[in-house]
Design a protein around this motif. Structure first.
Motif, PDB file in Angstrom:
ATOM      1  N   GLY A   3     -32.861  24.429  84.775  1.00 42.38           N
ATOM      2  CA  GLY A   3     -31.469  24.624  84.407  1.00 42.38           C
ATOM      3  C   GLY A   3     -30.492  23.903  85.315  1.00 42.38           C
ATOM      4  O   GLY A   3     -29.331  23.692  84.927  1.00 42.38           O
ATOM      5  N   MET A  63     -37.454  25.355  82.236  1.00 46.02           N
ATOM      6  CA  MET A  63     -36.018  25.512  82.410  1.00 46.02           C
ATOM      7  C   MET A  63     -35.681  26.809  83.128  1.00 46.02           C
ATOM      8  O   MET A  63     -34.649  26.906  83.797  1.00 46.02           O
ATOM      9  CB  MET A  63     -35.303  25.469  81.057  1.00 46.02           C
ATOM     10  CG  MET A  63     -35.589  26.637  80.138  1.00 46.02           C
ATOM     11  SD  MET A  63     -34.517  26.619  78.687  1.00 46.02           S
ATOM     12  CE  MET A  63     -35.064  25.133  77.887  1.00 46.02           C
ATOM     13  N   MET A  76     -29.832  20.672  83.622  1.00 50.26           N
ATOM     14  CA  MET A  76     -29.078  20.910  82.391  1.00 50.26           C
ATOM     15  C   MET A  76     -27.617  21.228  82.703  1.00 50.26           C
ATOM     16  O   MET A  76     -26.700  20.808  81.978  1.00 50.26           O
ATOM     17  CB  MET A  76     -29.725  22.041  81.601  1.00 50.26           C
ATOM     18  CG  MET A  76     -31.185  21.806  81.279  1.00 50.26           C
ATOM     19  SD  MET A  76     -31.972  23.162  80.399  1.00 50.26           S
ATOM     20  CE  MET A  76     -31.401  22.834  78.744  1.00 50.26           C
ATOM     21  N   GLY A 110     -31.798  27.858  82.850  1.00 45.75           N
ATOM     22  CA  GLY A 110     -31.595  26.986  81.701  1.00 45.75           C
ATOM     23  C   GLY A 110     -31.456  27.732  80.393  1.00 45.75           C
ATOM     24  O   GLY A 110     -30.593  27.411  79.567  1.00 45.75           O
TER      25      GLY A 110
END
Length: 445
Positions: free
Chosen positions: A50, A224, A53, A228
């Motif tokens: 994450g 992730m 991201m 995320g």
């Protein structure tokens, strides 16, 4: 459209390029939890995807702020700043959870606070379009409660479905794609500027997912994590709130009739509680089933188990990749089916097409239950599991491996869940362990 595509590409490029360094950082930081009973992967894999991201989200918003047409979104609306504030808070909570495994109730409280931060900055539901009634204005407390509930539901639905490599990112990308087409149609075709922030959020979300997917496809080199999954869930809910709760259905000018007629025609995607459940119907169904299943057993709704939809697909015989593709199929069918129905709800061909594709999906779901008899002339054209005993290379290879006298460890017995353990010193599933690089030397023994 070109500026939206440019924003999408830059977001995807930044996310993709940062995921590799973030993986090394996660290994150094020790963000590699032990394999739990409900996990599907067979070796420790770093999380904290994450982080890449989130920086992709920041890059997308920064680029959009410097583009000619998209700059008006930041000048006329405070919603991008509200999204960035809520995303930063929920991302920070997710990073802490990926590293230290914080309590579920603390995460739930953080999700509510992040939703409250967005509400305080203007990203909230102002009214509800109800069929047969028209627009119903909400008080400040009603809009706040409904917005917080929608954000929390969407975040947890995405978080619950994040159980297989590439599953959550792919499903959210499909949902964001259908949502982008719908929001862009409202913004471009009808000239409604209030739909521009939601269109931008959907484009950025697609870039975040597309940039992360190459690193997360099976076998995944990085997960992730909650940093995320909660982040993309919040961005998806923010787009739904921006379109649904602030765009007046009467302003669409779809019909010359009354406002009630306009609300009735746009109901498939305009009710706030129906919109996110439509574009992520599969994760939402998994969330509801998980809560019912756990409370029925007397457990906490936040207690983890192996009863999710993707776990059941693996149990009935689907491979990892096929289970992910089936979930993709159902997400695309529901999301784009709702999009097509919103464009022309009177077309019978759309309904028939959705029904036909649903039947195809049911056949794919039940395919491992059946082992058809394949003629001898077609043995070489079908997978080994459909060949008759003694035909094909799969059985011969297995028998040869079982009778190999030079194997120092002998045949490996499968575990209780049907998976064969990896012997010590053998190459790992992902081609590289979580703490060492892929071997560049060929074993010539």
């Amino acid at each position: 459209m070109r500026e939206y595509l440019l924003t999408l590409c830059i977001t995807a490029a930044v996310t993709y390029l940062l995921t590799g360094p973030v993986r090394k950082f996660a290994i150094v930081a020790g963000a590699m939890p032990e394999i739990r009973a409900r996990d599907v992967h067979r070796e420790p894999t770093p999380r904290l995807g994450g982080i890449a991201m989130f920086f992709g989200l920041c890059a997308g918003l920064l680029v959009a702020d410097h583009l000619t047409n998209l700059n008006e979104v930041f000048a006329k609306s405070n919603e991008p700043r509200a999204l960035l504030s809520g995303a930063a808070l929920i991302w920070l909570i997710g990073v802490l959870d990926d590293k230290f495994e914080i309590d579920a109730l603390i995460k739930l409280g953080g999700q509510m606070i992040a939703a409250g931060v967005m509400v305080m900055q203007g990203l909230t539901i102002l009214w509800l379009p109800i069929p047969g009634v028209g627009n119903v204005a909400l008080t400040q407390w009603q809009g706040t409660l409904l917005t917080v509930a929608l954000v929390v539901i969407t975040i947890n639905a995405v978080n619950f479905v994040d159980g297989l490599d590439g599953l959550a990112a792919g499903m959210v990308c499909i949902a964001a794609g259908s949502f982008f087409l719908y929001a862009y149609r409202i913004w471009y075709s009808y000239g409604i500027e209030a739909a521009a922030p939601g269109t931008l959020f959907a484009a950025i979300l697609m870039g975040m997912c597309l940039g992360f997917l190459p690193h997360n496809m099976h076998p995944a080199r990085i997960f992730m994590g909650d940093s995320g999954s909660m982040l993309i869930g919040l961005v998806l809910s923010a787009g739904a709130i921006s379109i649904t709760g602030q765009v007046d259905p009467d302003a669409l000018a779809l019909f010359t009739g009354s406002e009630k007629a306009a609300v009735h025609q746009t109901v498939p995607v305009y009710i706030p509680l129906l919109l996110p459940l439509t574009i992520i119907a599969v994760p939402a169904a998994d969330l509801v089933l998980a809560i019912v299943r756990r409370t029925w057993r007397g457990q906490s709704p936040f207690a983890a188990d192996r009863g999710h939809l993707h776990h059941r697909l693996l149990e009935i015989g689907h491979s990892h990749s096929r289970a992910v593709l089936i979930m993709y199929f159902w997400s695309a069918l529901i999301g784009f089916g709702a999009l097509a129905y919103s464009v022309n709800s009177a077309s019978m061909w759309i309904v028939l097409g959705v029904v036909f594709l649903s039947a195809v999906g049911l056949v794919l779901l039940l395919l491992p239950r059946f082992t058809p008899r394949v003629p001898l002339w077609a043995q070489r054209f079908v997978p080994p599991r459909y060949r008759r005993r003694g035909q094909g290379t799969g059985t011969a290879v297995a028998e040869e491996a079982a009778q190999d006298p030079q194997d120092p460890q002998g045949p490996q017995a499968p575990e209780a869940d049907g998976r064969t353990p990896v012997p010590a010193g053998a190459p790992t599933v992902n081609g590289a362990t979580a703490i060492s690089a892929r071997s560049r030397l060929i074993d010539r023994r």
